[in-house]
Scaffold this motif. Structure first.
Motif, PDB file in Angstrom:
ATOM      1  N   PHE A  20       0.825  -1.208   0.000  1.00  0.00           N
ATOM      2  CA  PHE A  20       0.000   0.000   0.000  1.00  0.00           C
ATOM      3  C   PHE A  20       0.861   1.261   0.000  1.00  0.00           C
ATOM      4  N   ALA A  21       1.859   1.307   0.885  1.00  0.00           N
ATOM      5  CA  ALA A  21       2.689   2.511   1.007  1.00  0.00           C
ATOM      6  C   ALA A  21       3.490   2.769  -0.265  1.00  0.00           C
ATOM      7  N   PHE A  22       4.207   1.757  -0.746  1.00  0.00           N
ATOM      8  CA  PHE A  22       5.046   1.964  -1.921  1.00  0.00           C
ATOM      9  C   PHE A  22       4.206   2.109  -3.187  1.00  0.00           C
ATOM     10  N   GLY A  23       3.090   1.402  -3.257  1.00  0.00           N
ATOM     11  CA  GLY A  23       2.198   1.543  -4.418  1.00  0.00           C
ATOM     12  C   GLY A  23       1.606   2.937  -4.501  1.00  0.00           C
ATOM     13  N   THR A  24       1.187   3.467  -3.369  1.00  0.00           N
ATOM     14  CA  THR A  24       0.637   4.827  -3.342  1.00  0.00           C
ATOM     15  C   THR A  24       1.685   5.839  -3.763  1.00  0.00           C
ATOM     16  N   ARG A  25       2.889   5.728  -3.205  1.00  0.00           N
ATOM     17  CA  ARG A  25       3.952   6.671  -3.568  1.00  0.00           C
ATOM     18  C   ARG A  25       4.362   6.532  -5.021  1.00  0.00           C
ATOM     19  N   LEU A  26       4.340   5.309  -5.530  1.00  0.00           N
ATOM     20  CA  LEU A  26       4.682   5.079  -6.935  1.00  0.00           C
ATOM     21  C   LEU A  26       3.726   5.834  -7.846  1.00  0.00           C
ATOM     22  N   PHE A  27       2.432   5.721  -7.573  1.00  0.00           N
ATOM     23  CA  PHE A  27       1.448   6.420  -8.398  1.00  0.00           C
ATOM     24  C   PHE A  27       1.509   7.933  -8.198  1.00  0.00           C
ATOM     25  N   GLN A  28       1.796   8.394  -6.996  1.00  0.00           N
ATOM     26  CA  GLN A  28       1.946   9.834  -6.761  1.00  0.00           C
ATOM     27  C   GLN A  28       3.144  10.384  -7.529  1.00  0.00           C
ATOM     28  N   ASN A  29       4.263   9.683  -7.475  1.00  0.00           N
ATOM     29  CA  ASN A  29       5.442  10.129  -8.217  1.00  0.00           C
ATOM     30  C   ASN A  29       5.177  10.115  -9.718  1.00  0.00           C
ATOM     31  N   PHE A  30       4.507   9.075 -10.202  1.00  0.00           N
ATOM     32  CA  PHE A  30       4.178   9.017 -11.627  1.00  0.00           C
ATOM     33  C   PHE A  30       3.289  10.185 -12.025  1.00  0.00           C
ATOM     34  N   ALA A  31       2.311  10.520 -11.177  1.00  0.00           N
ATOM     35  CA  ALA A  31       1.426  11.653 -11.478  1.00  0.00           C
ATOM     36  C   ALA A  31       2.214  12.961 -11.519  1.00  0.00           C
ATOM     37  N   MET A  32       3.146  13.142 -10.611  1.00  0.00           N
ATOM     38  CA  MET A  32       3.952  14.365 -10.603  1.00  0.00           C
ATOM     39  C   MET A  32       4.865  14.437 -11.825  1.00  0.00           C
ATOM     40  N   ILE A  33       5.435  13.304 -12.221  1.00  0.00           N
ATOM     41  CA  ILE A  33       6.276  13.263 -13.421  1.00  0.00           C
ATOM     42  C   ILE A  33       5.438  13.614 -14.642  1.00  0.00           C
ATOM     43  N   ARG A  34       4.262  13.014 -14.729  1.00  0.00           N
ATOM     44  CA  ARG A  34       3.364  13.272 -15.863  1.00  0.00           C
ATOM     45  C   ARG A  34       2.983  14.748 -15.928  1.00  0.00           C
ATOM     46  N   ARG A  35       2.616  15.340 -14.782  1.00  0.00           N
ATOM     47  CA  ARG A  35       2.256  16.768 -14.758  1.00  0.00           C
ATOM     48  C   ARG A  35       3.428  17.652 -15.175  1.00  0.00           C
ATOM     49  N   HIS A  36       4.614  17.313 -14.670  1.00  0.00           N
ATOM     50  CA  HIS A  36       5.802  18.094 -15.013  1.00  0.00           C
ATOM     51  C   HIS A  36       6.064  18.045 -16.519  1.00  0.00           C
ATOM     52  N   LEU A  37       5.999  16.841 -17.092  1.00  0.00           N
ATOM     53  CA  LEU A  37       6.241  16.701 -18.533  1.00  0.00           C
ATOM     54  C   LEU A  37       5.149  17.376 -19.354  1.00  0.00           C
ATOM     55  N   LEU A  38       3.897  17.299 -18.905  1.00  0.00           N
ATOM     56  CA  LEU A  38       2.806  17.984 -19.612  1.00  0.00           C
ATOM     57  C   LEU A  38       2.986  19.498 -19.569  1.00  0.00           C
ATOM     58  N   ASN A  39       3.370  20.027 -18.404  1.00  0.00           N
ATOM     59  CA  ASN A  39       3.595  21.473 -18.293  1.00  0.00           C
ATOM     60  C   ASN A  39       4.740  21.918 -19.192  1.00  0.00           C
ATOM     61  N   ARG A  40       5.800  21.128 -19.227  1.00  0.00           N
ATOM     62  CA  ARG A  40       6.934  21.448 -20.098  1.00  0.00           C
ATOM     63  C   ARG A  40       6.505  21.422 -21.565  1.00  0.00           C
ATOM     64  N   TRP A  41       5.706  20.425 -21.927  1.00  0.00           N
ATOM     65  CA  TRP A  41       5.207  20.308 -23.312  1.00  0.00           C
ATOM     66  C   TRP A  41       4.296  21.487 -23.657  1.00  0.00           C
ATOM     67  N   ARG A  42       3.420  21.884 -22.729  1.00  0.00           N
ATOM     68  CA  ARG A  42       2.532  23.025 -22.964  1.00  0.00           C
ATOM     69  C   ARG A  42       3.312  24.322 -23.156  1.00  0.00           C
TER      70      ARG A  42
END
Length: 115
Positions: A88-110
């Motif tokens: 639960f702990a590592f899975g939650t953090r994994l998805f949170q980190n992935f979401a932050m990476i995705r947002r960062h890359l989307l903002n850079r692309w925009r």
């Protein structure tokens, strides 16, 4: 970029080398891999935010993997599914980190599109 290269090299080595993990240890390995992936995604996120520290990454990578496998082992000995807490702990953090990476890359692309 280095964490992505490391993931690719690890996948290639994992698929080509004839390493067999006994079934008795599969739960330990799966949790350790989940914890290591959490560290890798955290390292990618830190790199994108220009906050990457190699010593923190290395200690977190191995520390998380051993801690998660240790929790699974202790849980097996106590006959209590403690490994679920690690999942639960590592899975939650994994998805949170992935979401932050995705947002960062989307903002850079925009930003590149606007220019």
């Amino acid at each position: 970029m280095l964490p992505i290269i490391g993931i690719l090299v690890g996948i290639i080595l994992g698929l080509t080398l004839p390493i067999h993990i006994p079934t008795a240890y599969s739960s330990y390995m799966s949790i350790a891999v989940l914890a290591a992936l959490d560290s890798v995604f955290g390292g990618i996120r830190a790199s994108l935010e220009q906050k990457f520290e190699p010593d923190a990454f290395i200690s977190g990578f191995f520390g998380n993997a051993f801690l998660a496998a240790g929790l699974a082992y202790i849980g097996d000995r106590l006959d209590v599914p403690i490994y679920l807490a690690a999942i639960f702990a590592f899975g939650t953090r994994l998805f949170q980190n992935f979401a932050m990476i995705r947002r960062h890359l989307l903002n850079r692309w925009r930003e590149r599109i606007r220019q």
